[in-house]
Design an enzyme around this catalytic site. Sequence first.
Site, PDB file in Angstrom:
ATOM      1  N   GLY A 294       0.740  -1.260   0.000  1.00  0.00           N
ATOM      2  CA  GLY A 294       0.000   0.000   0.000  1.00  0.00           C
ATOM      3  C   GLY A 294       0.772   1.313   0.000  1.00  0.00           C
ATOM      4  N   CYS A 299      -1.871   3.617  -5.136  1.00  0.00           N
ATOM      5  CA  CYS A 299      -2.512   2.532  -4.396  1.00  0.00           C
ATOM      6  C   CYS A 299      -3.607   3.047  -3.487  1.00  0.00           C
ATOM      7  CB  CYS A 299      -1.519   1.825  -3.473  1.00  0.00           C
ATOM      8  SG  CYS A 299      -0.124   1.175  -4.326  1.00  0.00           S
ATOM      9  N   GLY A 333       7.671   0.765  -3.880  1.00  0.00           N
ATOM     10  CA  GLY A 333       6.596   1.756  -3.782  1.00  0.00           C
ATOM     11  C   GLY A 333       6.874   2.851  -2.765  1.00  0.00           C
ATOM     12  N   TYR A 379      -0.512   7.377 -15.738  1.00  0.00           N
ATOM     13  CA  TYR A 379       0.030   6.440 -14.756  1.00  0.00           C
ATOM     14  C   TYR A 379      -1.146   5.851 -13.988  1.00  0.00           C
ATOM     15  CZ  TYR A 379       2.716   4.612 -10.800  1.00  0.00           C
ATOM     16  OH  TYR A 379       3.266   3.781  -9.851  1.00  0.00           O
ATOM     17  N   GLY A 381      -2.631   2.462 -11.360  1.00  0.00           N
ATOM     18  CA  GLY A 381      -2.360   1.286 -10.539  1.00  0.00           C
ATOM     19  C   GLY A 381      -2.731   0.028 -11.300  1.00  0.00           C
ATOM     20  N   ARG A 395      -3.606  -9.963  -9.808  1.00  0.00           N
ATOM     21  CA  ARG A 395      -2.836  -9.416  -8.686  1.00  0.00           C
ATOM     22  C   ARG A 395      -3.727  -9.099  -7.490  1.00  0.00           C
ATOM     23  NH1 ARG A 395       0.446  -4.822  -6.617  1.00  0.00           N
ATOM     24  NH2 ARG A 395       2.605  -5.511  -6.669  1.00  0.00           N
TER      25      ARG A 395
END
Length: 479
Positions: A294, A299, A333, A379, A381, A395
């Site tokens: 996260g 996210c 991340g 961009y 997620g 995923r």
Amino acid sequence: MELREALSYDDVLLAPSYSEVLPSDVDLRTVLVRDIELNLPILSSAMDTVTEDRMAIALALSGGAGVIHRNLSPEIQAQQVSKVKRFLNWIIDNPVTVNIGATLAETRRTMDETGVTGLPVLDAGKVVGIITIRDLRFNENPEMLVDDVMTRDLVVETSIPTEKAALAKFDKHRIEKLPLVDVGGRLTGLITVRDMEKHRDYPSAALDSSGSLIVGAAIGPRDWPARLPGLIASGLDFAVLDTAHGASLNVLKSLEKIRKKFGNLSIVGGNVADGDGARRMIEAGADAVKVGVGPGSICTTRVVTGVGVPQFTAVADAVEVCDAMRVPLIADGGVKYSGDIAKAIGAGASAVMIGNLFAGLKDAPGQEVIFEGRIFKSYRGMGSIGAIESGGIDRYQIGEGEEAVPEGVEGRVPYRGEVAPYLHQLATGVRKAMGYTGCASVEQLREYRRFIKISTTGLRESHVHDVSVIQDAPNYSRL
Ligand code: XMP
């Protein structure tokens, strides 16, 4: 009740130390997984707006590595890996060839299909000549044979030359390709001037033992049987088991199966966010562990589910286990500035994985879009609606045909230009951190682990304050 306190990168700073280290002298090499070494401790995320072949090539030329995402069919993903592997060679093990007796039309077709413009000519496996695109240019008759136009006077090598010896041969004989042959005259490899020039142009490139760029690819707990054979045949260096919750039974079981079937494959397992998750991944067969639940900029896992661990603490916890089990940790991340890379490594990570900062680069997939006079790139997620709809159901454990409950968003980031100058900014930020902390190598920074916990006013003081910025810096902005 268990209630732990946890910190994110913004909550801490590396403590400065006495130093004899100059940023320009530090060594940024790191061990990524098993015997794979990078010259820059940075990976690009396996996301469909971040890493395809072009990004993987650009990143590896600067010393890092890309992980090709898996919102692609197994065939296309393997083709992309193969393109990265073929971009740079020292010795081409399996050169494209033509057989004596082939027509010029057939030869041109082979050149067009493979993009290779100089081919050794074989007669029953023996090298008898070489034909290049220049030989075809003035021979328009497609029925003519290779034998009629090829160069027969060949310079060959019977053993593997040193780089210096090969250069000397190219220079002396004014040739561009040097076939390697065994004692029987059969072709065993090929060295080209172009590859040697590329090696000279990119002295920091991340290379495997045969001089090709290093590349990774994402696989999932369900799709790995369809992906791995092709990826391995294309020369894949490492696979990344790409999941949002690595410490779950089905993922660990898949990892055990992959490990059993592909014993020699370097596997990065993830993602986990604590020592227990790291231990489970390593016991199931991971050669490196990827940490992050996260922290990513796109996210929403933590707000949708209420679950996660602030990234600095996740790295600090998991690294205790990774160090004890001698397995590298990759912090995935939440990197917003080069300082966050230094903090991740200072907490024990061997490398970081970055999505957001790379999505705006020229070599990221996706078009540039102009919005209110500024250039952006998209961009998103891999758990966003858009990515799920184009194949990313796995995923985030969404069943086929089920309505998606996303764990990520779709957005845009500022266009950031070419990969190499941008990486220079990131790498130099880390080098400077190593100067401030007196760490001469990534390994020393990894062992540093001296931090200061700061307050919100400390964070405010760290950022630009009490001034209007009139000139943007290439390594700093506040969104
Ligand atoms: P940054 O901060 O560089 O993070 O944008 C990239 C990492 O975020 C992860 N990732 C996601 N996590 N929902 C999530 O919870 C998503 O939709 C998503 N997509 C990517 C991934 O680990 C990536 O490397």
